[in-house]
Design a protein around this motif. Structure first.
Motif, PDB file in Angstrom:
ATOM      1  N   UNK A 381      -8.941  -7.237  12.315  1.00  0.00           N
ATOM      2  CA  UNK A 381      -9.205  -8.027  13.520  1.00  0.00           C
ATOM      3  C   UNK A 381      -8.253  -7.646  14.653  1.00  0.00           C
ATOM      4  N   UNK A 382      -7.506  -6.566  14.455  1.00  0.00           N
ATOM      5  CA  UNK A 382      -6.487  -6.176  15.436  1.00  0.00           C
ATOM      6  C   UNK A 382      -7.041  -5.180  16.450  1.00  0.00           C
ATOM      7  N   UNK A 383      -6.410  -5.152  17.605  1.00  0.00           N
ATOM      8  CA  UNK A 383      -6.765  -4.177  18.636  1.00  0.00           C
ATOM      9  C   UNK A 383      -5.997  -2.880  18.387  1.00  0.00           C
ATOM     10  N   UNK A 384      -6.409  -1.831  19.067  1.00  0.00           N
ATOM     11  CA  UNK A 384      -5.741  -0.539  18.939  1.00  0.00           C
ATOM     12  C   UNK A 384      -4.279  -0.645  19.359  1.00  0.00           C
ATOM     13  N   UNK A 385      -4.015  -1.399  20.400  1.00  0.00           N
ATOM     14  CA  UNK A 385      -2.637  -1.583  20.868  1.00  0.00           C
ATOM     15  C   UNK A 385      -1.800  -2.340  19.832  1.00  0.00           C
ATOM     16  N   UNK A 386      -2.396  -3.368  19.222  1.00  0.00           N
ATOM     17  CA  UNK A 386      -1.671  -4.143  18.210  1.00  0.00           C
ATOM     18  C   UNK A 386      -1.359  -3.298  16.971  1.00  0.00           C
ATOM     19  N   UNK A 387      -2.313  -2.508  16.538  1.00  0.00           N
ATOM     20  CA  UNK A 387      -2.102  -1.667  15.360  1.00  0.00           C
ATOM     21  C   UNK A 387      -0.993  -0.656  15.622  1.00  0.00           C
ATOM     22  N   UNK A 388      -0.966  -0.068  16.797  1.00  0.00           N
ATOM     23  CA  UNK A 388       0.085   0.880  17.145  1.00  0.00           C
ATOM     24  C   UNK A 388       1.453   0.215  17.138  1.00  0.00           C
ATOM     25  N   UNK A 389       1.502  -1.043  17.562  1.00  0.00           N
ATOM     26  CA  UNK A 389       2.768  -1.774  17.546  1.00  0.00           C
ATOM     27  C   UNK A 389       3.229  -2.128  16.144  1.00  0.00           C
ATOM     28  N   UNK A 390       2.281  -2.402  15.258  1.00  0.00           N
ATOM     29  CA  UNK A 390       2.628  -2.757  13.881  1.00  0.00           C
ATOM     30  C   UNK A 390       3.155  -1.563  13.092  1.00  0.00           C
ATOM     31  N   UNK A 391       2.609  -0.380  13.355  1.00  0.00           N
ATOM     32  CA  UNK A 391       2.977   0.827  12.592  1.00  0.00           C
ATOM     33  C   UNK A 391       3.327   1.956  13.570  1.00  0.00           C
ATOM     34  N   UNK A 392       4.459   1.846  14.239  1.00  0.00           N
ATOM     35  CA  UNK A 392       4.796   2.804  15.303  1.00  0.00           C
ATOM     36  C   UNK A 392       5.018   4.238  14.832  1.00  0.00           C
ATOM     37  N   UNK A 393       5.343   4.434  13.541  1.00  0.00           N
ATOM     38  CA  UNK A 393       5.634   5.788  13.055  1.00  0.00           C
ATOM     39  C   UNK A 393       4.440   6.447  12.375  1.00  0.00           C
ATOM     40  N   UNK A 394       3.333   5.748  12.272  1.00  0.00           N
ATOM     41  CA  UNK A 394       2.158   6.292  11.580  1.00  0.00           C
ATOM     42  C   UNK A 394       1.330   7.170  12.514  1.00  0.00           C
ATOM     43  N   UNK A 395       0.551   8.075  11.889  1.00  0.00           N
ATOM     44  CA  UNK A 395      -0.280   8.982  12.668  1.00  0.00           C
ATOM     45  C   UNK A 395      -1.487   8.250  13.248  1.00  0.00           C
ATOM     46  N   UNK A 396      -2.097   8.885  14.227  1.00  0.00           N
ATOM     47  CA  UNK A 396      -3.285   8.309  14.873  1.00  0.00           C
ATOM     48  C   UNK A 396      -4.397   8.098  13.844  1.00  0.00           C
ATOM     49  N   UNK A 397      -4.565   9.054  12.951  1.00  0.00           N
ATOM     50  CA  UNK A 397      -5.621   8.936  11.952  1.00  0.00           C
ATOM     51  C   UNK A 397      -5.343   7.790  10.988  1.00  0.00           C
ATOM     52  N   UNK A 398      -4.096   7.633  10.561  1.00  0.00           N
ATOM     53  CA  UNK A 398      -3.758   6.529   9.655  1.00  0.00           C
ATOM     54  C   UNK A 398      -4.036   5.182  10.302  1.00  0.00           C
ATOM     55  N   UNK A 399      -3.690   5.059  11.570  1.00  0.00           N
ATOM     56  CA  UNK A 399      -3.919   3.798  12.277  1.00  0.00           C
ATOM     57  C   UNK A 399      -5.416   3.536  12.452  1.00  0.00           C
ATOM     58  N   UNK A 400      -6.156   4.577  12.783  1.00  0.00           N
ATOM     59  CA  UNK A 400      -7.602   4.431  12.959  1.00  0.00           C
ATOM     60  C   UNK A 400      -8.271   3.973  11.675  1.00  0.00           C
ATOM     61  N   UNK A 401      -7.848   4.556  10.530  1.00  0.00           N
ATOM     62  CA  UNK A 401      -8.532   4.324   9.257  1.00  0.00           C
ATOM     63  C   UNK A 401      -7.930   3.204   8.412  1.00  0.00           C
ATOM     64  N   UNK A 402      -6.886   2.537   8.894  1.00  0.00           N
ATOM     65  CA  UNK A 402      -6.200   1.534   8.064  1.00  0.00           C
ATOM     66  C   UNK A 402      -7.161   0.456   7.578  1.00  0.00           C
ATOM     67  N   UNK A 403      -7.937  -0.123   8.471  1.00  0.00           N
ATOM     68  CA  UNK A 403      -8.877  -1.181   8.088  1.00  0.00           C
ATOM     69  C   UNK A 403      -9.988  -0.632   7.209  1.00  0.00           C
ATOM     70  N   UNK A 404     -10.552   0.514   7.594  1.00  0.00           N
ATOM     71  CA  UNK A 404     -11.665   1.088   6.827  1.00  0.00           C
ATOM     72  C   UNK A 404     -11.240   1.416   5.400  1.00  0.00           C
ATOM     73  N   UNK A 405     -10.054   2.028   5.264  1.00  0.00           N
ATOM     74  CA  UNK A 405      -9.583   2.463   3.943  1.00  0.00           C
ATOM     75  C   UNK A 405      -9.342   1.278   3.017  1.00  0.00           C
ATOM     76  N   UNK A 406      -8.666   0.236   3.518  1.00  0.00           N
ATOM     77  CA  UNK A 406      -8.366  -0.905   2.653  1.00  0.00           C
ATOM     78  C   UNK A 406      -9.636  -1.705   2.342  1.00  0.00           C
ATOM     79  N   UNK A 407     -10.556  -1.785   3.292  1.00  0.00           N
ATOM     80  CA  UNK A 407     -11.819  -2.488   3.044  1.00  0.00           C
ATOM     81  C   UNK A 407     -12.635  -1.750   1.993  1.00  0.00           C
ATOM     82  N   UNK A 408     -12.670  -0.421   2.103  1.00  0.00           N
ATOM     83  CA  UNK A 408     -13.411   0.368   1.127  1.00  0.00           C
ATOM     84  C   UNK A 408     -12.770   0.255  -0.257  1.00  0.00           C
TER      85      UNK A 408
END
Length: 501
Positions: A381-408
């Motif tokens: 339920x987070x925005x792109x800006x919020x996700x970047x703030x939560x995981x500042x050291x993670x790659x763009x791909x990891x942040x993009x796929x975080x919800x999809x990967x855990x849901x799957x």
């Protein structure tokens, strides 16, 4: 005989008798206890050529315990730079070249005099299975190049091949139970024993292109395609094992994006699992570059698709579930897509992608299912800006796929493999056991080098060098004392004869 001489003879006889008793004890009783001469270390190499990356594992074990257990240690895990070898379909020489830095590292670790006897394997999994289905000639060229590269090193190379899904699942199961010592362990009686009243553990593996489940069921498995039989250390094991091709995390996420594209019927794709505000462009050719997805006949390969994240947890869950067919029909209990599966039973170790997905959100510490669901809802339920703030050291791909990967991951475990709120605590998410990475690589090496025998072997008894030295010294002392005793006896006889004269 003079009293002094009698005492010498008496003490000498007693000493010889005592030393004889000690020598008999050393030479007869001590060998009854198993003891082995110090031996050198042996090494083994296994390339795990997965769909998204390749790793080289360097193992070692004491040579004299080759048929024991619990003694293999992982010296190094070298991550090969670049993607998996299946990505080199149009550059097979690049696949071979990519392995060399890790092989150079292995040669620095393994003593030069032992390198030529070091068994070395390369096992490829679902990525190469897919490439073989798509173009077998390209797959063969890759294997030829990686074999050529490994063959340039002074190791006992035993081949590169594609593992079957059953092998991948079974080797992972062997690894898990070997490391946990549920197959055999070293007892207080200083011998290898089969653990009594110890249940073996199931294995859950999630790769980039396939997923495997292997466990000992509580009911007979009628489908031969999912039945695996082992006889290890004198014990029979009847297992259920199945591998689902295309349901590894990377391919599943690609299938999801393709399904969303086909549902939109346009070049604009709304992705409910991507964070709100996230945007990216990709071509139809990039999306449909796998046998797991099939492009619509009307789609132009060069067409640019625009993907926009909407961050909708409910819609994300619905979209992910649409990838599966959970109907079992009249054939009895099943996993998904019509594959029979008995109810899950016992404890499970979940590794590879299962571990990584939950570890990214700090959910590998035995958290309750309700907390996991709440965390998934929050991240999805987070925005792109919020996700970047939560995981500042993670790659763009990891942040993009975080919800999809855990849901799957959660959908696969709960609706796919049929875990529930009661059995959820039986899943233990791990990366390592006893400082050894959990996966199929160790089980493969144990199987192919016969470190796990088909039958228990009889222990070989040898004497340590120190005991032989002690026995030799005792025998030398005995000879000296015997010589002294005989000299004294001769002196006594000559003295008696002189007195008579």
């Amino acid at each position: 005989m003079p009293p002094r001489l009698l005492r010498v003879v008496g003490w000498g006889s007693a000493a010889v008798l005592g030393l004889l008793t000690v020598a008999v004890f050393v030479l007869v009783l001590i060998p009854a206890k198993n003891a082995v001469l110090p031996t050198r270390i042996k090494y083994g190499l296994v390339f795990d050529a997965g769909s998204t990356h390749t790793s080289l594992y360097i193992y070692r074990w004491p040579a004299h315990k080759e048929n024991g257990t619990g003694i293999v240690s992982q010296v190094e895990a070298c991550s090969v730079s670049g993607p998996g070898i299946s990505s080199y379909a149009d550059d097979p020489a690049g696949a071979g070249a990519s392995l060399k830095p890790c092989l150079d590292k292995a040669m620095q670790i393994i003593p030069a005099e032992q390198q030529r006897e070091t068994p070395t394997y390369l096992g490829a999994t679902a990525g190469m299975r897919l490439l073989r289905e798509e173009n077998s000639t390209k797959a063969e060229r890759i294997f030829a190049e990686v074999s050529k590269a490994i063959g340039q090193y002074p190791v006992d190379f035993r081949g590169a091949r594609i593992l079957t899904g059953s092998e991948e699942g079974s080797f992972g199961w062997i690894t898990v139970n070997y490391l946990l010592q549920t197959l055999i362990k070293f007892s207080f009686a200083e011998k290898w024993e089969h653990p009594q009243d110890t249940e073996v553990v199931g294995a859950l593996d999630l790769g980039g292109a396939s997923t495997q489940i292997t466990f000992q069921p509580g009911v007979p498995v009628e489908d031969r395609n999912t039945s695996v039989f082992f006889r290890l250390y004198g014990t029979n094991y009847s297992l259920y094992s199945h591998s689902y091709l295309c349901y590894g995390q990377s391919q599943a996420l690609k299938m999801l994006l393709a399904a969303l594209h086909q549902a939109s019927s346009s070049a604009e794709i709304s992705h409910p699992c991507y964070p709100r505000g996230y945007e990216e462009n990709l071509t139809v050719a990039e999306l449909y570059d796998s046998p797991c997805v099939h492009a619509p006949s009307s789609a132009s390969p060069g067409l640019v698709l625009r993907v926009t994240g909407t961050g909708d947890p409910a819609a994300c869950g619905t979209a992910v579930r649409s990838l599966f067919n959970f109907s079992c029909g009249a054939q009895g209990p099943c996993g998904f897509n019509g594959v029979q599966q008995p109810p899950v039973r016992g404890q499970f170790l979940a590794f590879s992608g299962f571990y990584r997905s939950l570890h990214f959100l700090n959910l590998t510490g035995g958290q309750s299912l309700s907390l996991v669901n709440a965390t998934i809802w929050e991240i999805c339920n987070s925005s792109w800006e919020q996700v970047q703030g939560l995981f500042p050291t993670s790659s763009r791909r990891q942040l993009r796929d975080a919800c999809t990967a855990i849901s799957y991951t959660l959908t696969l475990l709960l609706q796919g493999y049929k875990f529930n709120s009661t059995t959820w605590p039986n899943i233990h998410f791990v990366r390592q056991v006893a400082d050894i990475d959990v996966g199929w690589a160790l089980g493969c090496m144990l199987n192919l080098t016969n470190i796990i025998p088909s039958e228990p072997l009889t222990a070989v008894t040898e004497l340590p060098r120190s005991i032989w030295i002690a026995a030799t010294v005792l025998l030398a002392i005995m000879l000296i004392l015997t010589f002294c005793l005989l000299t004294a006896m001769c002196y006594q006889r000559s003295s008696s004869g002189y007195e008579q004269l």
